[in-house]
Design an enzyme around this catalytic site. Structure first.
Site, PDB file in Angstrom:
ATOM      1  N   PHE A  95     -11.701  -5.000 -10.331  1.00  0.00           N
ATOM      2  CA  PHE A  95     -11.654  -4.995  -8.593  1.00  0.00           C
ATOM      3  C   PHE A  95     -12.762  -4.262  -8.695  1.00  0.00           C
ATOM      4  O   PHE A  95     -13.318  -4.273  -7.350  1.00  0.00           O
ATOM      5  CB  PHE A  95     -10.098  -4.263  -8.376  1.00  0.00           C
ATOM      6  CG  PHE A  95      -8.989  -5.157  -8.893  1.00  0.00           C
ATOM      7  CD1 PHE A  95      -8.516  -5.723  -8.494  1.00  0.00           C
ATOM      8  CD2 PHE A  95      -7.968  -3.967  -9.780  1.00  0.00           C
ATOM      9  CE1 PHE A  95      -7.150  -6.336  -8.604  1.00  0.00           C
ATOM     10  CE2 PHE A  95      -6.670  -4.574  -9.903  1.00  0.00           C
ATOM     11  CZ  PHE A  95      -6.333  -6.167  -9.733  1.00  0.00           C
ATOM     12  N   LYS A 126     -14.804   4.333  -7.051  1.00  0.00           N
ATOM     13  CA  LYS A 126     -14.694   3.437  -7.223  1.00  0.00           C
ATOM     14  C   LYS A 126     -15.091   1.920  -5.480  1.00  0.00           C
ATOM     15  O   LYS A 126     -14.361   2.260  -5.276  1.00  0.00           O
ATOM     16  CB  LYS A 126     -13.365   3.073  -7.869  1.00  0.00           C
ATOM     17  CG  LYS A 126     -12.740   1.424  -7.662  1.00  0.00           C
ATOM     18  CD  LYS A 126     -11.992   1.128  -8.645  1.00  0.00           C
ATOM     19  CE  LYS A 126     -11.407   1.314  -9.717  1.00  0.00           C
ATOM     20  NZ  LYS A 126      -9.799   1.493  -9.764  1.00  0.00           N
ATOM     21  N   SER A 179     -16.999  -1.439  -9.141  1.00  0.00           N
ATOM     22  CA  SER A 179     -17.247  -1.172  -9.753  1.00  0.00           C
ATOM     23  C   SER A 179     -17.489   0.787  -9.826  1.00  0.00           C
ATOM     24  O   SER A 179     -17.214   1.297  -8.247  1.00  0.00           O
ATOM     25  CB  SER A 179     -18.651  -1.419 -10.073  1.00  0.00           C
ATOM     26  OG  SER A 179     -19.301  -2.862 -10.296  1.00  0.00           O
ATOM     27  N   ASP A 212       0.145   0.046 -16.477  1.00  0.00           N
ATOM     28  CA  ASP A 212      -1.203  -0.456 -17.245  1.00  0.00           C
ATOM     29  C   ASP A 212      -1.573   0.525 -17.924  1.00  0.00           C
ATOM     30  O   ASP A 212      -2.863   0.973 -17.987  1.00  0.00           O
ATOM     31  CB  ASP A 212      -2.388  -0.721 -15.716  1.00  0.00           C
ATOM     32  CG  ASP A 212      -3.274  -2.047 -16.349  1.00  0.00           C
ATOM     33  OD1 ASP A 212      -3.113  -2.036 -17.350  1.00  0.00           O
ATOM     34  OD2 ASP A 212      -4.672  -1.987 -15.994  1.00  0.00           O
ATOM     35  N   LEU A 257     -20.653   3.465 -13.298  1.00  0.00           N
ATOM     36  CA  LEU A 257     -20.587   4.025 -14.869  1.00  0.00           C
ATOM     37  C   LEU A 257     -19.550   3.659 -15.203  1.00  0.00           C
ATOM     38  O   LEU A 257     -19.598   3.784 -16.999  1.00  0.00           O
ATOM     39  CB  LEU A 257     -19.937   5.556 -14.087  1.00  0.00           C
ATOM     40  CG  LEU A 257     -20.106   6.641 -13.548  1.00  0.00           C
ATOM     41  CD1 LEU A 257     -18.702   8.020 -12.848  1.00  0.00           C
ATOM     42  CD2 LEU A 257     -21.106   7.664 -14.356  1.00  0.00           C
TER      43      LEU A 257
END
Length: 821
Positions: free
Chosen positions: A504, A521, A506, A618, A499
């Site tokens: 850090f 993830k 994929s 973030d 996706l």
């Protein structure tokens, strides 16, 4: 500091003033007031009374100790506690309360009470006839009210709104209970590892429906009933708790440490009279009427659940740390036993199933493979499987049965808690045989072990690191589902559908056996990836909110570190507002506004409603995900920073993404939740304008979008910053003006000038007026130009291909604020 209302605890000895002892102020106190419990010992510690003398505010003894005191509001004639400032941090009789000449309220020492008063100075503190403690500013407006911050009690005419929470004091088993309005309903939940709802007003038989439809957003005790209103204050429901219809009586609702809400009539100068009505009305309707693993029946008759009583005589599971491993890294031996027939569980009517349309064997396997699962319930008729990481009391299900099959996880008899002595005894005969048979074999084994040690040192050290991480994960509260690596490998079809990719690792699409979709993830590398994994599991794994992405589970197995999130089909906000070609879908204004509001609510929850204040660090469009209905969910907590409630600022290493970082990151000042507010303001500007905050392809005037926005504000042409591709934007829509001004408030250089995220929500919703913000068009360029030049020299900044004016010093501050990640 002016403009901040702080109450602090101390051990500073203060001698009583005999001239003031026992004399309470009436109605209000003004700057210059001070005193300790010893000063007002003749008035039972009360130093402020309401004008009608019904309520008092002062030092009140705790239930546990007559030498410790809380700053509390009480109903004087009944001595009922209405509100407390420092319930968890009581003070001594010598600690001095001071309302100083600057309008601050302090008790020198350790902070226990803090109020951000938005820059307004306090002129007095009033205790009103309603029992509401109000801090009043010099212009006569309310800065802060105790009614907006309830503890465990609500009183007549006090508005209890969505976003507020009533919390009980801890029970003997260290459980706390909470009451809140969520998703149009008022619910009670037990704050175990994962909060479990055990009562809701929507399901209460006693509820009277005044109007069908509508969404409950607030409630109040009025007369002899609890009344529930929508956002326009239209009465939707009533809950009558007394036959006394006298509208002049004052009632309180108290959430006790047994999880039950009781009602008391404070009367008029008389002692309190309790109502027989309770919530829940069922004696067995709370999480622990009898204690964990006991069955409650009839008039609170308790007995050990039959399945457990047959397996263990003490009615205990023998499990203290379910995810703990033995010294040789083996899992403690556990087994599932049937809880017996005819038992029900309080959370089944409210909890979502872990898996749908499955079978009992699969449900057992789910629980067995999830170390945090302590019990399961399987419904034969639907195939729904429910897993729980906390088990309270069961209750009898009645003649019809509950329709559920239930199993409890217990420690296998004779496991010995994981002692390695038995394993050593098993291994010793083999060692003796090997030594006797041949010395040569021993030499070969030693040689092989030496070679493995030399060549694969990191692999040999992995168990220690894994054990350390297991201990970390085991001690987390509210830990989500722990998946095996093979399960996620199978769910993602061996990680075949990618996706996206981040700093850090994929992200891959996956599907569980029950058909639910995941975004998995897969973290890659070590160092920051490990930190991100721990941060993500510990932070988002224990919190749940409509506008925060849900962590379905994780995998920590060997060198594999994976995070499994709910799948959000629309992807990130970035792909919807930064259109790459004309054919891309264009979001309309209503959708953009709802995304902005949802994101703000998610951040407000992180900053103000969690046990610890969470600074995301973030916020950017890539970390705001959208579901099928374009509801926004904040994601990616790998860089988040935890702050205690006592901390207002914290120093930390720079983290985040260039273009969204607040000025304090660059100047090495301490950061706070206001740093997230700045990042949110940048995202809100991009959402309004449909473009990035820095675009070198634009003209010199427009390349730095925040500076352009401030310029247009000064010219009175704010509509010029709205995405010109949006059609039919109503220029009279107040939401457009509110959103633009709110964004400019959020990106103020001075963090103290920025609003809190809860204030941002109020500004967007129109609850709080949005005045024109101060101009800040240069965006602190004098502070950041040297920083920008330094990262440019290091290759951290990208050279612009646009007009040369875009690279001038005036634009340096927010173009590349954060430097390299």
């Amino acid at each position: 500091m002016r403009g901040v209302f702080i109450v602090i605890v101390t051990c500073l000895v203060f001698l009583p003033d005999p001239l003031r002892a026992g004399v309470a102020s009436i109605g209000s106190i003004t700057p210059g007031f001070g005193g300790s419990q010893m000063n007002y010992i003749n008035n039972d510690g009360i130093f402020l009374e309401s004008n009608n003398s019904a309520f008092g505010f002062g030092f009140v003894t705790t239930q546990d100790s007559v030498t410790l005191f809380t700053l509390s509001i009480i109903h004087k004639s009944s001595t009922k506690l209405i509100w407390s400032a420092n319930r968890a941090s009581p003070v001594s009789n010598s600690d001095k309360f001071v309302f100083d000449d600057n309008g601050n309220v302090v008790m020198e020492g350790t902070e226990v009470w803090r109020l951000d008063n938005s820059g307004k100075n306090a002129s007095r503190i009033e205790l009103r006839d309603s029992g509401n403690l109000v801090v009043v500013s010099v212009d006569g407006t309310s800065i802060w009210e105790s009614f907006d911050h309830p503890t465990d009690t609500l009183i007549t005419n006090q508005a209890f709104k969505e976003g507020m929470k009533l919390t009980s004091s801890p029970s003997s088993s260290n459980m706390t209970y909470a009451l809140e309005i969520k998703s149009g309903d008022m619910v009670l939940s037990v704050n175990s590892l994962t909060p479990q709802v055990y009562w809701s007003m929507a399901n209460a038989r006693e509820r009277i429906i005044n109007k069908d439809g509508g969404v409950v957003t607030s409630s109040s005790l009025l007369g002899n009933s609890w009344r529930f209103f929508d956002q326009k204050q239209v009465l939707l429901w009533q809950f009558v708790f007394s036959d006394n219809k006298d509208d002049n009586t004052t009632w309180i609702a108290v959430l006790g440490n047994n999880g039950v809400i009781s009602f008391s009539n404070l009367g008029s100068g008389a002692s309190a009279a309790d109502s027989s009505t309770k919530i829940p009305s069922d004696l067995c309707g709370t999480p622990e009427p009898c204690g964990p693993y006991y069955v409650c029946s009839g008039s609170k008759v308790c007995g050990c659940v039959s399945g457990l009583s047959r397996a263990r005589s003490d009615c205990k599971t023998g499990i203290t740390s379910p995810c703990k491993k033995t010294k040789d890294n083996a899992t403690l031996p556990l087994q599932l036993v049937s809880a017996g027939d005819g038992v029900d569980y309080f959370a089944l009517g409210y909890a979502p199933p872990f898996s749908k349309k499955t079978d009992l064997d699969s449900c057992k396997e789910f629980c067995h493979n999830n170390c945090s699962c302590l019990g399961l319930f399987f419904q034969n008729s639907s195939g729904n499987c429910f897993l729980f990481d906390y088990i309270g009391s069961f209750k009898t299900s009645g003649n019809g049965g509950s329709g559920f099959v239930s199993y409890i996880k217990i420690a296998s008899t004779g496991s010995g808690g994981g002692d390695n002595g038995e394993d050593d005894g098993k291994h010793f005969p083999y060692v003796v045989i090997i030594v006797v048979v041949t010395v040569f074999i021993i030499a070969v084994l030693i040689f092989v072990a030496f070679r493995i040690h030399k060549r694969k040192k990191m692999i040999l050290e992995a168990p220690q690191e894994s054990s350390e991480e297991d201990n970390f994960l085991e001690n987390l509260s509210g830990m989500p589902i722990r998946f095996a690596y093979k399960d996620l490998q199978s769910a993602t079809n061996n990680f075949s559908v990618k996706l996206g990719q981040g700093g850090f690792g994929s992200v891959y699409e996956g599907t569980l056996p029950d058909g639910s979709r995941l975004a998995v993830k897969k973290l890659e590398g070590i160092g920051q990836g490990k930190k991100e994994f721990r941060a993500e599991v510990s932070i988002i794994g224990s919190i749940h909110h409509l506008h925060l992405v849900r962590l379905r589970g994780f995998c920590a197995e060997g060198a594999h570190r994976l995070l499994a999130y709910e799948f959000l089909s629309k992807g990130s906000l970035e792909r919807w507002i930064f259109r790459k070609k004309d054919g891309d879908v264009l979001l309309d204004w209503d959708t953009r506004f709802n995304i902005a509001l949802g994101t703000a609510k998610g951040l407000a929850y992180l900053h103000e409603d969690c046990d610890a204040r969470i600074v995301h660090c973030d916020i950017k469009p890539e970390n705001i995900l959208l579901d099928d209905n374009f509801n926004a969910k904040v994601s990616d907590f790998g860089l988040a920073k935890l702050m205690t409630r006592e901390q207002s600022h914290v120093f930390t290493t720079m983290r985040g993404t260039r273009g969204y970082l607040a000025p304090e990151w660059i100047t090495n000042y301490a950061i706070s939740e206001k740093s997230d507010v700045y990042s949110y303001g940048m995202v809100l500007l991009e959402l309004i304008g449909g473009r990035k905050n820095y675009d070198p392809s634009e003209t010199s005037e427009k390349c730095h979008f925040p500076s352009f926005a401030f310029k247009k504000m000064e010219e009175g042409k704010l509509m010029d910053i709205v995405d010109g591709k949006m059609k039919n934007v109503d220029v009279t829509d107040e939401r457009v003006q509110r959103a633009m001004k709110t964004a400019l408030w959020c990106i103020q250089e001075d963090m103290q000038t920025r609003p809190s995220m809860s204030k941002v929500v109020q500004m967007l919703e129109g609850v709080f007026p949005v005045v024109q913000p101060p101009s800040s068009s240069t965006m602190g360029s004098r502070l950041y130009s040297s920083f920008f030049k330094s990262i440019s020299e290091d290759g951290g900044a990208t050279t612009s291909s646009g007009p040369s004016d875009c690279n001038s010093e005036n634009y340096l501050s927010a173009v590349r604020l954060s430097g390299p990640r």
